[in-house]
Design a protein around this motif. Structure first.
Motif: not given
Length: 628
Positions: A174, A377-378, A380, A445, A450-451, A579, A583, A586-587
Motif C-alpha cells: 500500500r 491497512a498497512g 500507517t 503486532d 489490521v482491519r 483490498d 491486508d 500487511a499481516m
C-alpha cells in the motif's frame, strides 16, 4: 512471525510438506520480485557513481560525449539533438509514460478506484510541491537565485521506487501504491510548472496539434484492428508537438499514458481465446495460430501489455543512462566549501529534505487526524513518514531545472552538489525511519487483525453481532481451505449463533492461476446476495474454475447474468479483492488458510475442536472466557 506452518496438523501428513513447499516458494517469488526492483535501483546508483567519477577524472571527455550532436530528418525537416538532450527529452518520456500507465491502472481498476483513497496521495503531492518551494524562497531570498525555486519541487520517481525496494518496510504494497500515485501527481505538477515558469520560447500553436493527437489516441481504442501502429504514430506526433511548443516533451509521456485504455479481461473474450487455442491444438496451422495469438493478446488491455513490454527497458537501460548523463558533478575542496556556505545550496537541501517531508507527512497526518479520506491497512503514519522522507530524493526534474534556471556554470555545479547531498540525506533519513518503524512492530503486532470486522463490508455467515468471531483468509483453489470448511461447519454446529464466520480473500495466484478470478466472481455474486452460495459451489469443484465454469455456476444459482458479467469486469469488484490481498500482505500472510479468532491470529491446528477451544479461551489479560 507466525505463519500457516503452525496451523497445519502436526501429525505425519503429506499435505503438511506441501504447505511448507508452498510457503517457501511464495517467499522465493517475493524475493525475486524485490530483486528485480533492487537490480534497477542498484544500476541507477552505479550509473550515478560512474558519472561522478568520470566527470572528476576526465571532465572534458564527459562533457564532450554528452554534447555530441545527433541529427535526424530528411531534407528541410531535421531534428538536431545533443546526446544529453536525446536522453533527457526522448528516452525519459518513455519513463514517464510507463509511470503514467501504472497509475492509470491504479485509478481505473486498482487500489485508487475509490476517491476516498485517491484523495490522500493527491493532496499530499500538492503539499509536497508547495511547502518545499516556500522554504526555498525563505532561505534563498536576496541571493538573486530565487527563480530557481523549481529545483526543490519534484521527487525523483525512479530513485523513490528503487529506494523503497532497497530499504522500505516489510509488506510495502500500500505504501508503494501511495508513493507511486503521489510521485505521478508530483511529476505532472512539476512539469506543468516548468511549462509555465521555465519555458522561455513558448509557442502555443503546436499544443493545438498535441491536443488533436491526444484526442486521436483516446479514440484509437474504438478501431477494430491495427491499433498499435496508430498509437505509435500519434504518440510521436504528440511528442514532437510538445517539443516544438517549448513545453518539456516528457510531459507528453504522462499525457499519452493517461489516455491509454485499461480494463479487466472480459470472461467471454478469455473463453473465446481458449477456444481458438484448442482449435489450433487440434489443427495446427498459421491461420489458427495467428487468430489464437491475436485473441489472447486482445483479451488483455493495451495498458498492461505496454507495461510488461517497456518496464525492463526503463529500469535497466533508460534510467541508468539518464543518471550517467546528468549526475556528472565536479567535486573538489573549493566547490564543497563554496556549497557549504551557499544560501542557494542550503535552500535546496532544506527544501528537498525538510520541505518534502513536512509537506507530504504533514498533509497525510492532518487528513488522518480529521478522518479525511481512507487509509488502507498497512498505510500507517510511521510508514508514510518513511515514504515522505524518501520524497526528498530529487534528481530528474531537479537537475533539469538547475540547467535551465541557473546560468553561472559554477553555481550550477554547486546546485547539483546540493541536489545529490539532499538525496543522500533523504535516503539515510528514510532508512532510519523505516528501521525504527519495523523495530516497534513486534510479534504482538503481527498477530493482530489490521482491519476490524465490518458488517457493512465483510462477508459474514451467522449473526453479525455474535460475541465470537472466526475469520479466515483463504483461496478457493486451495485444498487446505477446502479442508477447513469442514472444520468451520462443525464449529458452527457446536457453538451455533454465538459465533460469526467471516471470509476474506488471499488467493495465491502464483500457484492457483484461477484463484483471483474465482474470488472476483464470488464478489460479483455477492452483489446479488449470493456470496456464500457461490463460495460453496467453488469449493465443491475446485478443479474447474475456468471462465465458462465461473459463468455456469452463476447461471445455476439463478443470478442475473448480464449484471453478473458487468460486475466481473468492474473496477469495484477487482479493488475489493485486491483490498483483502493487501491486508493479508500487511499481516505477512504467506499461506492459507490463516485464521483469526476474536481479532488474533490463530496458531495451532485448525480442526474443529482446536478452533472451538481457541474461540472459548479467555481474552488475554482476563480470567473469564469470551463466551460460552
Amino acid at each position: 512471525m507466525t505463519t500457516n506452518l503452525t496451523i497445519i496438523q502436526r501429525s505425519p501428513d503429506p499435505e503438511e510438506s506441501g504447505t511448507s513447499t508452498q510457503r517457501r516458494a511464495t517467499i522465493a517469488d517475493r524475493i525475486r520480485e524485490m530483486g528485480q526492483n533492487r537490480i534497477g535501483a542498484l544500476l541507477l546508483l552505479l550509473a550515478t557513481i560512474v558519472a561522478i567519477l568520470w566527470a572528476n577524472i576526465s571532465t572534458h571527455s564527459y562533457e564532450a560525449l554528452w554534447e555530441t550532436h545527433i541529427t535526424v530528418g530528411v531534407q528541410d525537416f531535421q531534428l538536431d539533438f545533443t546526446l544529453h538532450a536525446l536522453v533527457n527529452d526522448a528516452l525519459m518520456a518513455l519513463f514517464f509514460f510507463t509511470v503514467g500507465l501504472e497509475v492509470r491502472r491504479e485509478f481505473a481498476i486498482g487500489e485508487l478506484t475509490s476517491w476516498s483513497r485517491a484523495v490522500i496521495p493527491v493532496i499530499a503531492a500538492v503539499a509536497g510541491l508547495g511547502v518545499p518551494a516556500l522554504l526555498f524562497l525563505l532561505i534563498a531570498s536576496g541571493t538573486g537565485q530565487e527563480h530557481a525555486w523549481g529545483v526543490v519541487i519534484s521527487t525523483d520517481t525512479a530513485f523513490l521506487v528503487g529506494a523503497l525496494a532497497l530499504v522500505g518496510p516489510k509488506a510495502p504494497g500500500r505504501l508503494r501504491v501511495f508513493l507511486l500515485a503521489l510521485a505521478v501527481v508530483d511529476d505532472i505538477g512539476a512539469l506543468s510548472i516548468i511549462a509555465l515558469a521555465y519555458t522561455e520560447n513558448f509557442n502555443p500553436m503546436p499544443l493545438v496539434i498535441a491536443a488533436l493527437g491526444l484526442a486521436g489516441i483516446f479514440f484509437t481504442r474504438y478501431l477494430r484492428g491495427g491499433r498499435g501502429p496508430v498509437y505509435a504514430t500519434l504518440s510521436i506526433i504528440v511528442w514532437l508537438a510538445f517539443l516544438a511548443s517549448g513545453v518539456h516533451p516528457t510531459l507528453a509521456g504522462v499525457a499519452i499514458a493517461l489516455l491509454v485504455p485499461v480494463y479487466r479481461p472480459n470472461r467471454r473474450d478469455v473463453e473465446h481465446a481458449l477456444d481458438l487455442a484448442r482449435t489450433f491444438r487440434q489443427s495446427p496451422n498459421t491461420e489458427y495460430a495467428r487468430a489464437a495469438a491475436n485473441s489472447l493478446r486482445e483479451s488483455i488491455s493495451i495498458n498492461e501489455r505496454l507495461q510488461t513490454a517497456y518496464a525492463p527497458y526503463v529500469a535497466y537501460v533508460i534510467l541508468p543512462l539518464f543518471a550517467l548523463a546528468n549526475a556528472g558533478v565536479v567535486i573538489d575542496g573549493d566547490i564543497l566549501s563554496a556549497a557549504f556556505v551557499s544560501p542557494l545550496c542550503w535552500a535546496i537541501v532544506v527544501g528537498l529534505v525538510a520541505g518534502k517531508f513536512i509537506g507530504v507527512f504533514g498533509a497525510s497526518a492532518v487528513m488522518k487526524l480529521f478522518r479525511l479520506g481512507e487509509f488502507g491497512a498497512g498505510l500507517t503514519l510511521d510508514r508514510i513518514a518513511g515514504g515522505a522522507a524518501l520524497c526528498g530524493m530529487g534528481f530528474t526534474i531537479a537537475l533539469f531545472i538547475v540547467d535551465i534556471a541557473i546560468d553561472d556554470p559554477e553555481v550550477q555545479n554547486e546546485a547539483r552538489v546540493a541536489v545529490l547531498a539532499a538525496s543522500v540525506i533523504a535516503f539515510v533519513f528514510a532508512t532510519v525511519i523505516f528501521r525504527l518503524s519495523d523495530a516497534r512492530r513486534g510479534p504482538e503486532d503481527s498477530g493482530r487483525l489490521v482491519r476490524p470486522v465490518d458488517p457493512r463490508r465483510d462477508h459474514i455467515y451467522g449473526d453479525p453481532d455474535a460475541p465470537l468471531t472466526l475469520l479466515e483468509y483463504g483461496d478457493f483453489q486451495c485444498g487446505f481451505c477446502l479442508k477447513a470448511t469442514g472444520s468451520v461447519g462443525e464449529v458452527r454446529e457446536v457453538l451455533g449463533d454465538s459465533v460469526r464466520y467471516v471470509w476474506r480473500h488471499a488467493p495465491l495466484t502464483r500457484y492457483h492461476p484461477n484463484a483471483q478470478a474465482a474470488a472476483e466472481a464470488s464478489e460479483a455474486a455477492a452483489r446479488q446476495g449470493k456470496f456464500f452460495e457461490y463460495e460453496r459451489s467453488l469449493f465443491a469443484d475446485q478443479e474447474n474454475q475456468m471462465p465458462t465454469d465461473i459463468l455456469a455456476r452463476a447461471r445455476a444459482l439463478g443470478l442475473d447474468m448480464r449484471r453478473f458479467e458487468e460486475d466481473l469486469s468492474s473496477p469495484e469488484v477487482a479493488a475489493r479483492v485486491r483490498d483483502d490481498m493487501l491486508d493479508a500482505e500487511a499481516m505477512d500472510i504467506t499461506a492459507v488458510p490463516t485464521f483469526f479468532i476474536n481479532g488474533r491470529r490463530h496458531t495451532g491446528p485448525y480442526d474443529a475442536q482446536s478452533l472451538i477451544r481457541a474461540l472459548q479461551a479467555p481474552v488475554p489479560g482476563t480470567s473469564a472466557p469470551v463466551a460460552r
